[in-house]
Scaffold this motif. Structure first.
Motif, mmCIF file in Angstrom:
data_model
loop_
_atom_site.group_PDB
_atom_site.id
_atom_site.type_symbol
_atom_site.label_atom_id
_atom_site.label_comp_id
_atom_site.label_asym_id
_atom_site.label_seq_id
_atom_site.Cartn_x
_atom_site.Cartn_y
_atom_site.Cartn_z
ATOM 1 N N ASP A 9 0.795 -1.230 0.000
ATOM 2 C CA ASP A 9 0.000 0.000 0.000
ATOM 3 C C ASP A 9 0.826 1.278 0.000
ATOM 4 N N ASP A 10 2.151 1.183 0.082
ATOM 5 C CA ASP A 10 2.981 2.389 0.036
ATOM 6 C C ASP A 10 3.936 2.349 -1.156
ATOM 7 N N VAL A 11 3.482 1.697 -2.226
ATOM 8 C CA VAL A 11 4.306 1.546 -3.427
ATOM 9 C C VAL A 11 4.022 2.678 -4.409
ATOM 10 N N ASP A 12 5.051 3.081 -5.135
ATOM 11 C CA ASP A 12 4.914 4.125 -6.140
ATOM 12 C C ASP A 12 5.461 3.621 -7.468
ATOM 13 N N TRP A 13 5.072 4.306 -8.547
ATOM 14 C CA TRP A 13 5.530 3.909 -9.872
ATOM 15 C C TRP A 13 5.562 5.118 -10.784
ATOM 16 N N ASP A 14 6.188 4.952 -11.923
ATOM 17 C CA ASP A 14 6.343 6.018 -12.904
ATOM 18 C C ASP A 14 5.015 6.282 -13.610
ATOM 19 N N VAL A 15 4.822 7.520 -14.066
ATOM 20 C CA VAL A 15 3.603 7.846 -14.803
ATOM 21 C C VAL A 15 3.545 7.118 -16.142
ATOM 22 N N ASN A 16 4.666 6.563 -16.584
ATOM 23 C CA ASN A 16 4.722 5.826 -17.848
ATOM 24 C C ASN A 16 4.543 4.325 -17.649
ATOM 25 N N ILE A 17 3.871 3.921 -16.577
ATOM 26 C CA ILE A 17 3.782 2.506 -16.228
ATOM 27 C C ILE A 17 3.150 1.667 -17.343
ATOM 28 N N LYS A 18 2.178 2.207 -18.068
ATOM 29 C CA LYS A 18 1.537 1.423 -19.131
ATOM 30 C C LYS A 18 2.530 1.090 -20.241
ATOM 31 N N THR A 19 3.336 2.076 -20.624
ATOM 32 C CA THR A 19 4.357 1.842 -21.646
ATOM 33 C C THR A 19 5.394 0.848 -21.148
ATOM 34 N N GLN A 20 5.796 0.992 -19.896
ATOM 35 C CA GLN A 20 6.769 0.074 -19.310
ATOM 36 C C GLN A 20 6.241 -1.361 -19.322
ATOM 37 N N MET A 21 4.980 -1.534 -18.942
ATOM 38 C CA MET A 21 4.416 -2.877 -18.868
ATOM 39 C C MET A 21 4.243 -3.494 -20.254
ATOM 40 N N GLN A 22 4.005 -2.673 -21.267
ATOM 41 C CA GLN A 22 3.933 -3.199 -22.631
ATOM 42 C C GLN A 22 5.283 -3.775 -23.050
ATOM 43 N N LEU A 23 6.356 -3.049 -22.730
ATOM 44 C CA LEU A 23 7.700 -3.538 -23.037
ATOM 45 C C LEU A 23 8.001 -4.823 -22.266
ATOM 46 N N ILE A 24 7.593 -4.852 -21.012
ATOM 47 C CA ILE A 24 7.805 -6.050 -20.196
ATOM 48 C C ILE A 24 7.040 -7.231 -20.786
ATOM 49 N N SER A 25 5.794 -6.992 -21.171
ATOM 50 C CA SER A 25 4.979 -8.047 -21.771
ATOM 51 C C SER A 25 5.630 -8.609 -23.029
ATOM 52 N N ASP A 26 6.043 -7.724 -23.928
ATOM 53 C CA ASP A 26 6.642 -8.164 -25.196
ATOM 54 C C ASP A 26 7.874 -9.030 -24.955
ATOM 55 N N ASN A 27 8.711 -8.612 -24.016
ATOM 56 C CA ASN A 27 9.971 -9.317 -23.803
ATOM 57 C C ASN A 27 9.826 -10.535 -22.902
ATOM 58 N N LEU A 28 8.848 -10.519 -22.013
ATOM 59 C CA LEU A 28 8.557 -11.716 -21.228
ATOM 60 C C LEU A 28 8.096 -12.840 -22.153
ATOM 61 N N ARG A 29 7.273 -12.499 -23.128
ATOM 62 C CA ARG A 29 6.793 -13.500 -24.078
ATOM 63 C C ARG A 29 7.954 -14.099 -24.873
ATOM 64 N N LYS A 30 8.939 -13.255 -25.211
ATOM 65 C CA LYS A 30 10.114 -13.764 -25.927
ATOM 66 C C LYS A 30 10.944 -14.679 -25.030
ATOM 67 N N LEU A 31 11.156 -14.258 -23.783
ATOM 68 C CA LEU A 31 11.987 -15.035 -22.863
ATOM 69 C C LEU A 31 11.391 -16.408 -22.597
ATOM 70 N N THR A 32 10.070 -16.469 -22.461
ATOM 71 C CA THR A 32 9.410 -17.739 -22.143
ATOM 72 C C THR A 32 8.924 -18.470 -23.388
ATOM 73 N N ASP A 33 9.221 -17.894 -24.561
ATOM 74 C CA ASP A 33 8.895 -18.534 -25.842
ATOM 75 C C ASP A 33 7.415 -18.906 -25.923
ATOM 76 N N ILE A 34 6.568 -17.920 -25.656
ATOM 77 C CA ILE A 34 5.125 -18.145 -25.685
ATOM 78 C C ILE A 34 4.639 -18.279 -27.125
ATOM 79 N N ASN A 35 3.816 -19.268 -27.364
ATOM 80 C CA ASN A 35 3.246 -19.493 -28.690
ATOM 81 C C ASN A 35 2.337 -18.329 -29.068
#
Length: 210
Positions: A9-35
């Protein structure tokens, strides 16, 4: 519900969190070789996804994918015990990696099967704090852990120049901790009166006290 995100409940994040999470999603899928037939943003090939923590080991031998992220601050602004590991990641890049030694549970996601595993694993206790117990599960491979490094969520604490002293600092004899009312006032002041909110958010995420 197949996945869930849990944040303190005392966590903070960047205002660009949506863009950051899109990048994380794209690269997580590559790392785990998702179909490509799997349309879920992050897939299901993991148990715990750490996006908020207070440090993680990484080296050139750590299984990972590095990717460019314009919101990653200079490495010398990342403070705390894990600072030295930031120099193992190329400047201006973030990494999604196999969990090695993630500490703190500021923000983490669980798959359904991962939640079941965490309940079973962490429920055994072992006389350890929750995050340390999960860390041990990553190291023993009882949990399949992925970590975003550097993190995109972190514990918020007001800048020291505003007179803030944490409970940790107080226990170390470095002053008297502010009461909750003063803490809320400082948060509101920073969040509402500063025009450079984005810069302030980045300062919060990368201000670590050990």
């Amino acid at each position: 519900m197949e996945t869930v995100l849990i944040v303190e409940d005392d966590v903070d994040w960047d205002v660009n969190i949506k863009t950051q999470m899109q990048l994380i999603s794209d690269n997580l899928r590559k790392l785990t070789d998702i179909n490509n037939t799997d349309k879920s943003p992050y897939g299901q090939a993991w148990d715990v996804l750490w996006i908020g923590h207070c440090g993680e080991h990484t080296s050139v031998d750590t299984p990972r994918i590095e990717f460019s992220d314009a919101t990653v601050p200079p490495r010398n602004t990342y403070t705390g015990w894990a600072n030295k590991y930031m120099y193992n990641i190329d400047a201006g890049k973030r990494a999604i990696q196999i969990g090695v030694n993630p500490v703190c549970s500021f923000g983490y996601a669980l798959t359904l099967k991962g939640a079941e595993k965490v309940l079973d694993w962490a429920g055994k206790g072992g006389n350890e704090a929750f995050d340390i117990r999960m860390l041990q599960g990553c190291q023993t491979k009882d949990l399949k852990c992925l970590v975003v490094n550097p993190e995109v969520m972190h514990h918020y604490q007001p800048p020291k120049e505003l007179g803030y002293t944490s409970l940790v600092a107080e226990s170390d004899g470095k002053g008297v901790a502010a009461d909750e009312d003063k803490f809320e006032h400082v948060m509101e002041t920073i969040g509402s009166s500063r025009p450079d909110l984005e810069a302030v958010q980045m300062e919060r995420v990368y201000s670590v006290e050990i």
